[in-house]
Scaffold this motif. Structure first.
Motif, PDB file in Angstrom:
ATOM      1  N   PHE A 107       0.837  -1.207   0.000  1.00  0.00           N
ATOM      2  CA  PHE A 107       0.000   0.000   0.000  1.00  0.00           C
ATOM      3  C   PHE A 107       0.871   1.257   0.000  1.00  0.00           C
ATOM      4  N   CYS A 108       1.926   1.216   0.811  1.00  0.00           N
ATOM      5  CA  CYS A 108       2.840   2.357   0.945  1.00  0.00           C
ATOM      6  C   CYS A 108       3.462   2.696  -0.411  1.00  0.00           C
ATOM      7  N   PHE A 109       3.964   1.691  -1.112  1.00  0.00           N
ATOM      8  CA  PHE A 109       4.600   1.926  -2.414  1.00  0.00           C
ATOM      9  C   PHE A 109       3.572   2.406  -3.450  1.00  0.00           C
TER      10      PHE A 109
ATOM     11  N   TRP B 231       0.894   4.218  -2.875  1.00  0.00           N
ATOM     12  CA  TRP B 231       0.633   5.642  -2.602  1.00  0.00           C
ATOM     13  C   TRP B 231       1.823   6.478  -3.075  1.00  0.00           C
ATOM     14  N   LEU B 232       3.014   6.024  -2.786  1.00  0.00           N
ATOM     15  CA  LEU B 232       4.209   6.755  -3.191  1.00  0.00           C
ATOM     16  C   LEU B 232       4.273   6.893  -4.716  1.00  0.00           C
ATOM     17  N   LEU B 233       3.917   5.831  -5.433  1.00  0.00           N
ATOM     18  CA  LEU B 233       3.897   5.890  -6.895  1.00  0.00           C
ATOM     19  C   LEU B 233       2.848   6.887  -7.392  1.00  0.00           C
ATOM     20  N   ASP B 234       1.709   6.953  -6.684  1.00  0.00           N
ATOM     21  CA  ASP B 234       0.685   7.935  -7.056  1.00  0.00           C
ATOM     22  C   ASP B 234       1.223   9.353  -6.902  1.00  0.00           C
TER      23      ASP B 234
ATOM     24  N   ILE C 282       0.460   8.095   7.821  1.00  0.00           N
ATOM     25  CA  ILE C 282      -0.233   6.809   7.730  1.00  0.00           C
ATOM     26  C   ILE C 282       0.726   5.630   7.716  1.00  0.00           C
ATOM     27  N   TYR C 283       1.844   5.750   6.980  1.00  0.00           N
ATOM     28  CA  TYR C 283       2.710   4.599   6.745  1.00  0.00           C
ATOM     29  C   TYR C 283       4.001   4.588   7.557  1.00  0.00           C
ATOM     30  N   LEU C 284       4.518   5.753   7.914  1.00  0.00           N
ATOM     31  CA  LEU C 284       5.850   5.810   8.512  1.00  0.00           C
ATOM     32  C   LEU C 284       5.850   6.159   9.986  1.00  0.00           C
TER      33      LEU C 284
END
Length: 355
Positions: free
Chosen positions: A258-260, A262-265, A337-339
């Motif tokens: 999910f984290c990756f 979102w980061l790609l978005d 949210i992720y970190l």
């Protein structure tokens, strides 16, 4: 490199005993009446077995080949060790051992009088209703001992130790579980620990995989040379820590996906905005030739007005995205949210760690 001991050596056997390695098991006995022989096809084998110093309270089952089952009280070493030496209740223990003294400098010696030794005995399963299991086996603290999860001191414990340990599930998997069980008829608070204490729901206990029995933090300078570290710190927005934790949280795979995503978005939105900006700059250069830019008066105002229109378009384009919020707001939300440990999809496990 140290070589293994000769597996057929008679070293350590008391020379006073009537023993001849070549004798038949059926025709020769030791002083205790046991058959003596080479042990082929599981015939009796006479070998060095140390004399275990037993406590009066212990019931000891001893095999002829340095194998022991001891029913007694908590005793990891000498008669003065463990909770069994303090006279407390509820410290019963079962010590299953094979190969006493095997790892000592001399190996097993027939004439030696020895105590249990969790460092030099070959293989052991130790079970106790009250013990200091981590201390007895000389284990690194990890983070459980240092945090709110509490210590293993004075708790029930099981220790398994050998040169190699294998746990095999043929078909139905292996589970490593912490926390209390889901039982019926255990009262409102449910299962308690071996001392009758309530198990707090949030204190689940952790699962820690510590390779090498070392959880000591590592100085960053041991990993990265100082000159390179100085360069990284000069250009890295977030200052690197002085030490890196050797024992770190495991990463949760699905949350990391999910984290990756979102980061790609975020990266995709940023690339769209860069393309839009490039288009605006191109249009501006076509609409306003460079020769007109320094003109004074009305021409200069016209250029400035055109520039402000394009700048406004650029700011609007770069400041928003299809999902709402600026790039900065997206990044802040991503971090939250992720970190962050309290984030809904924190990528690290809060209870499972490894080195």
């Amino acid at each position: 490199m140290k070589k293994d001991r000769d597996p057929y050596s008679s070293e350590g056997i008391d020379p006073k005993l009537n023993y001849n390695k070549n004798n038949s098991p059926t025709t020769s006995t030791d002083l205790n009446g046991r058959g003596v022989g080479a042990g082929l096809f599981h015939q009796p084998l006479f070998e060095a077995v140390p004399k275990r110093i037993n406590a009066p309270s212990e019931h000891v089952i001893a095999g002829t080949n340095n194998t022991w089952i001891v029913l007694g009280r908590d005793r990891p070493a000498s008669l003065g060790s463990g909770y069994g030496a303090t006279g407390v209740n509820n410290a019963g223990a079962i010590d299953i051992c094979a190969g006493m003294m095997a790892g000592s400098k001399t190996g097993a010696q027939q004439i030696s009088n020895v105590h249990p030794n969790m460092a030099s005995d070959a293989a052991r399963i130790y079970i106790s209703a009250k013990t200091d299991i981590d201390e007895n086996f000389g284990l690194a603290d990890g983070k459980q001992q240092k945090g709110k999860e509490g210590s293993t001191k004075g708790k029930s414990g099981i220790g398994i130790k050998a040169d190699g340990v294998r746990i095999v599930a043929r078909a139905n998997g292996i589970k490593l579980i912490t926390g209390k069980g889901n039982f019926n008829n255990t009262g409102v608070l449910g299962e308690v620990d071996s001392n009758g204490n309530t198990l707090v729901p949030n204190d689940l206990g952790s699962i820690e995989l510590i390779a090498g029995n070392d959880s000591t933090d590592i100085a960053l300078s041991e990993i990265i040379p100082e000159p390179i570290l100085a360069i990284i710190n000069a250009f890295f927005p977030t200052k690197l820590p002085n030490k890196i934790q050797k024992l770190q949280s495991m990463v949760k795979g699905q949350n990391l996906v999910f984290c990756f995503q979102w980061l790609l978005d975020i990266i995709e939105n940023l690339m769209i905005k860069i393309n839009v900006l490039a288009g605006i700059v191109t249009q501006f250069m076509i609409a306003v030739p460079p020769a007109l830019i320094p003109l004074p008066g009305s021409a200069g105002l016209a250029v400035a007005s055109a520039f402000n229109v394009y700048r406004l378009q650029t700011e609007v384009s770069l400041g928003t995205n299809p999902t709402g919020g600026s790039i900065k707001q997206q990044i802040d939300k991503f971090d939250e949210i992720y970190l962050k440990e309290k984030g809904q999809f924190y990528i690290n496990s809060r209870h499972c760690r490894l080195t």
